[in-house]
Design a protein around this motif. Sequence first.
Motif, PDB file in Angstrom:
ATOM      1  N   UNK A 196       0.649  -1.196  -0.266  1.00 48.02           N
ATOM      2  CA  UNK A 196       0.028  -0.199   0.119  1.00 48.02           C
ATOM      3  C   UNK A 196       1.331   1.806  -0.130  1.00 48.02           C
ATOM      4  N   UNK A 197       1.678   1.417   0.726  1.00 48.65           N
ATOM      5  CA  UNK A 197       2.830   2.622   1.170  1.00 48.65           C
ATOM      6  C   UNK A 197       3.256   2.794  -0.562  1.00 48.65           C
ATOM      7  N   UNK A 198       4.248   1.470  -0.929  1.00 48.79           N
ATOM      8  CA  UNK A 198       4.938   1.444  -2.736  1.00 48.79           C
ATOM      9  C   UNK A 198       3.923   2.113  -3.457  1.00 48.79           C
ATOM     10  N   UNK A 199       2.312   2.095  -3.324  1.00 47.09           N
ATOM     11  CA  UNK A 199       1.255   2.387  -4.796  1.00 47.09           C
ATOM     12  C   UNK A 199       0.932   3.714  -4.450  1.00 47.09           C
ATOM     13  N   UNK A 200       0.720   3.734  -2.900  1.00 46.42           N
ATOM     14  CA  UNK A 200       0.439   5.626  -3.060  1.00 46.42           C
ATOM     15  C   UNK A 200       1.265   5.794  -3.261  1.00 46.42           C
ATOM     16  N   UNK A 201       2.908   5.846  -2.584  1.00 47.96           N
ATOM     17  CA  UNK A 201       3.640   6.340  -3.496  1.00 47.96           C
ATOM     18  C   UNK A 201       4.333   6.574  -4.883  1.00 47.96           C
ATOM     19  N   UNK A 202       4.029   5.532  -6.077  1.00 45.98           N
ATOM     20  CA  UNK A 202       4.055   5.838  -7.486  1.00 45.98           C
ATOM     21  C   UNK A 202       2.865   6.652  -7.980  1.00 45.98           C
ATOM     22  N   UNK A 203       1.884   6.683  -7.224  1.00 48.23           N
ATOM     23  CA  UNK A 203       0.623   7.220  -7.344  1.00 48.23           C
ATOM     24  C   UNK A 203       0.421   8.721  -7.783  1.00 48.23           C
ATOM     25  N   UNK A 204       1.439   8.981  -6.204  1.00 47.52           N
ATOM     26  CA  UNK A 204       1.583  11.052  -6.619  1.00 47.52           C
ATOM     27  C   UNK A 204       2.604  11.522  -7.915  1.00 47.52           C
ATOM     28  N   UNK A 205       3.522  10.776  -7.966  1.00 48.53           N
ATOM     29  CA  UNK A 205       3.731  11.056  -9.778  1.00 48.53           C
ATOM     30  C   UNK A 205       3.231  11.182 -11.168  1.00 48.53           C
ATOM     31  N   UNK A 206       1.905  10.378 -10.809  1.00 45.66           N
ATOM     32  CA  UNK A 206       0.888  10.232 -11.955  1.00 45.66           C
ATOM     33  C   UNK A 206       0.217  11.701 -12.008  1.00 45.66           C
ATOM     34  N   UNK A 207       0.014  11.866 -13.055  1.00 42.45           N
ATOM     35  CA  UNK A 207      -0.561  13.186 -14.435  1.00 42.45           C
ATOM     36  C   UNK A 207      -1.917  12.966 -14.213  1.00 42.45           C
ATOM     37  N   UNK A 208      -3.014  12.876 -13.139  1.00 44.14           N
ATOM     38  CA  UNK A 208      -4.092  13.001 -13.309  1.00 44.14           C
ATOM     39  C   UNK A 208      -4.109  13.098 -11.505  1.00 44.14           C
ATOM     40  N   UNK A 209      -5.935  12.696 -12.069  1.00 43.52           N
ATOM     41  CA  UNK A 209      -7.041  13.082 -10.643  1.00 43.52           C
ATOM     42  C   UNK A 209      -7.529  12.278  -9.805  1.00 43.52           C
TER      43      UNK A 209
END
Length: 321
Positions: free
Chosen positions: A37-50
Amino acid sequence: MERDLSLELVRVTESAALASARWTGKGNKHSADEAATSAMRSIFSTIPFRGTVVIGEGEMDEAPMLYIGEQVGSGAGDEYDVAVDPLEGTEIVASGRNNALSVVAIAEKGKLLHAPDMYMEKLAMGPRLKGKLSLDDPLEITIRKAAELLQKELSEMTISILDRKRHADKILVMRGLGVKIQLLSDGDVAGAIAAAFPETGVDLHVGSGGAPEGVLAAAALRCMGGDFQGRLLPGNEDELQRCLDMGIADPAKVLNLHDLVGDSDIYFAATGVTSGDFLSGVKMFKNGRAETHSVVMRAQTQTVRFIHCMHVMNDYRLGSA
């Protein structure tokens, strides 16, 4: 942007798989899930979408990250509904068994069913059976119809189902028909998706499992041209009220693909954590590298891409095991 988004989602599932794989066989499902969960959340924050999480790790007061309603993404770009299961098969990883996945699906805002955390009766199938079977039919009729449509003898049919006491009656019916049964210890997202991959040999997935996992499986099957039907199974008054609050006036209604994932474009990505029917698991090497196998799909084009990737482990924020 759409093509880039597919690869960005694979980065999300790869990161979660790499993080949780380090806990394989160590008997600690909670730490494996937290790492994913922590790793997934971290990478999500770099993706240009809402993105807005509509299926996640639980309600806000139950989950510190990827909770239902949480906003993910960089804050720029289009809006999407987001469904995640950072580690589909926590028990599988803890015990070192097969078919654990990291899974993400996104769709146009408002299209994914905000499935409550309760059981859902499920029927999953590949493209050859799409639109030709019904969850309203008795299981015996469904299997006989499927065998006829696939031009198979009953003895040649393979049906997957979770190995649970609640499925004893269904298993008895299948034994009576003489079909081959694939009993799953956990992981019914993978079990449902396998019905659309001919190489798995699975013809149908039946039985009940988590409703959120049903939406994730439906997203994948729509991308593959397969089919999925579900029926919510509220077990008490609180769960019945949750259905009503979601706008589902008749929980006994059979939910089709349109009800579950809408009719707009969908992206689905999964990375194997442990090896399974259609994806190999994470492999770690002594030279500080790791290998992952992923699949990414898109409903609009029904493109299914398999991605085999080598990683330098320092590139990921991995939880230690």
